[in-house]
Design a protein around this motif. Structure first.
Motif, short mmCIF file in Angstrom:
data_model
loop_
_atom_site.label_atom_id
_atom_site.label_comp_id
_atom_site.label_asym_id
_atom_site.label_seq_id
_atom_site.Cartn_x
_atom_site.Cartn_y
_atom_site.Cartn_z
N SER A 188 0.94 -1.44 -0.33
CA SER A 188 0.73 -0.05 0.19
C SER A 188 0.35 0.86 0.12
O SER A 188 0.51 1.86 -0.42
CB SER A 188 -0.79 0.11 1.69
N GLU B 81 -7.29 6.95 1.71
CA GLU B 81 -6.16 6.49 2.33
C GLU B 81 -6.83 4.71 2.92
O GLU B 81 -6.65 3.71 2.54
CB GLU B 81 -4.79 6.49 3.35
N LEU C 107 -8.08 3.21 0.35
CA LEU C 107 -7.29 2.09 -0.53
C LEU C 107 -6.30 0.74 0.24
O LEU C 107 -6.35 -0.45 -0.29
CB LEU C 107 -6.03 3.20 -0.92
#
Length: 530
Positions: free
Chosen positions: A202, A212, A215
């Motif tokens: 990541s 984030e 994600l």
């Protein structure tokens, strides 16, 4: 003679006490390793086990490239089939990943990377599964392994072969671990909230914005998908045939006695852990030994400017000629001397200050007082050695976990990372100048070094203590959580929440029924009275 023995008995007894541990506690360890750079750190533990009087046997495939057939430290046991992780396969895999990354950063590039890694992992696991079945069908070899009466299995869970064999032989299981077959090791054993624990790949820290975190959850979902559809099916048949239908691959991992984790919290972000996770980050690091004469002379010739080291690891083939020339041109402009572990043709722009080598004593060079900077790809071993010796890192990550490793150095202010695929000679030169002239990088890395070294026991001694602990006590079940035996809905208390909601709803319905009944009764009485 009897009188003499009686007089000297205290000394005889003392000698026996010193000899007793090496005689009685010498155990038999079956090592099922992972090849490549993983073998480099497994070998450190094997050599230490041997030095303490333990007998070590290592399973070795015919296509092994780091694991030698003969060694003074272990006995190699040849097995049939392909390991799935041979040198040729891995180099082609790495080349394919590098080719995709050259296309630039985009969602499409990231998707292609995930697909490529999933496909290649599928091929590796398929070969491993076939090799494992060949071993289990070889009755003579299996009986020989049983007759050896090993005390435990030591394995790298990057591949599940050792995990399955440990259960088959009913032996205690110890992991030398950073990565398990589909994720970072902690995710298989410890609570891992995705809100502040970043997934591998990541490139996120433990401080994430909302997007984030989105994600991070998506990457977690992809990893779980790969596990369910590319990994589990490859071993489901072998597990069902040899271990029974009530066993699944995930519970085999979670049933390990001790997880020797190749990181510590000087490097890793803080996170929940478990009692049977033992941290041994930097266990392979040692004080620097004197350099070979030719290297010492080259290092000393650097004068007050010092030396820069560069290495991109053991599995990266030669760099493209244009990129190698960009790097060489930047080095040529520096007053420092450079030692560069380089493969391939000599770059045309190479300066007189740069020494190309096929191999270097990396740990010993990093410990030399004249070394000012380490240009590295970000492999775990190299990063840990740089932390141990307090040398700042200029990172050029290429594949796998390297970007995540270097991110952990960046956020601590102990290094800087560049994108090697968009880097020019000027960008590379400016980054080196910044790291050499700004003192905070070295100060921060030396602080990490002091923190890492300030431990009650050396990491390698800690690792050996727990391996021997498992031998002495035939396992470490008292440290192992029983959570892995729970179905997912029990682990997350979904069944409890549903039960409580149902109970609350029933109570509410009963209350409403009673209230309605009371109101009806009151209404009837009122009507009668009128």
């Amino acid at each position: 003679f009897k009188k003499s023995l009686k007089m000297n008995w205290p000394w005889v007894w003392t000698a026996l006490c010193f000899l007793y541990p090496s005689v009685v506690h010498g155990g038999k360890v079956l090592v099922i390793p992972m090849d490549g750079s993983h073998w480099v750190n497994m070998k450190v533990i094997i050599e230490e086990l041997h030095s303490r009087g333990h007998q070590v046997s290592v399973l070795r495939s015919p296509d092994s490239w780091y694991i030698k057939e003969t060694s003074p430290f272990y006995t190699a046991i040849a097995v049939e089939g392909e390991s799935g992780f041979d040198e040729d396969f891995l180099k082609k895999f790495v080349s394919a990943l590098l080719k995709i990354q050259k296309e630039g950063k985009s969602i499409w590039t990231r998707l292609k990377l995930e697909i490529e890694q999933a496909q290649k992992s599928f091929e590796m696991f398929e070969k491993m599964s076939k090799s494992l079945e060949l071993l289990l069908e070889n009755k003579d070899q299996i009986q020989s392994l049983k007759d050896a009466k090993y005390d435990l299995v030591l394995t790298d869970p990057g591949f599940p072969v050792g995990v399955i064999l440990a259960r088959y032989f009913k032996l205690p299981l110890v992991f030398n671990v950073r990565w398990a077959s589909h994720n970072e090791g902690h995710f298989l054993i410890a609570p891992s909230p995705l809100s502040y624990i970043p997934m591998v790949g990541s490139e996120l820290s433990d401080k994430m914005s909302f997007l984030e975190r989105v994600l991070n959850v998506i990457i977690f979902g992809l990893a779980e998908f790969n596990f369910e559809y590319f990994f589990k099916p490859q071993f489901a048949g072998v597990i069902e045939k040899y271990l029974g239908t009530d066993t699944d691959i995930l519970s085999l991992f979670q049933a390990a006695d001790i997880w020797l984790m190749r990181v510590d919290f000087v490097f890793e972000f803080p996170r929940p852990t478990m009692p049977n996770v033992v941290y041994m980050g930097g266990f392979q690091c040692k004080p620097a030994k004197p350099l070979p004469q030719h290297l010492e002379e080259f290092v000393q010739s650097s004068g007050e400017h010092g030396v820069i080291l560069m290495s991109l690891g053991t599995i990266i083939g030669e760099l493209p000629h244009d990129l190698a020339n960009e790097i060489a041109a930047a080095f040529a402009k520096l007053p420092q001397k450079v030692i560069w572990r380089h493969k391939g043709d000599r770059p045309a722009a190479l300066g007189n200050n740069t020494l190309l080598v096929d191999w270097m004593p990396q740990n010993d060079l990093l410990g030399h007082p004249k070394v000012k900077l380490f240009v590295a790809h970000g492999g775990t071993n190299g990063v840990q050695e740089a932390i141990y010796h307090g040398v700042p890192i200029l990172g050029l990550p290429l594949i796998f976990d390297q970007r995540d490793n270097l991110l952990r150095i960046d956020v601590r202010g102990a290094g800087k990372t560049l994108d090697i695929f968009t880097m020019t000679a000027d960008i590379f030169y400016q980054a080196i100048e910044e790291l050499l002239t700004e003192p905070s990088y070295r100060i921060n890395m030396q602080r990490l070094s002091r923190l890492h070294r300030d431990q009650p026991m050396k990491p390698l001694d800690t690792a050996l203590f727990w391996i021997e602990f498992v031998m002495r006590h035939k396992g470490a079940a008292h440290l192992r959580s029983e959570s892995y035996k729970l179905p997912w809905y029990s682990y997350h208390s979904v069944d409890v929440v549903l039960f409580l909601l149902t109970a609350a709803l029933l109570i509410l319905l009963i209350f409403v029924w009673i209230l309605r009944s009371c109101l009806r009764l009151c209404f009837k009485k009122k009507v009668k009275s009128e």
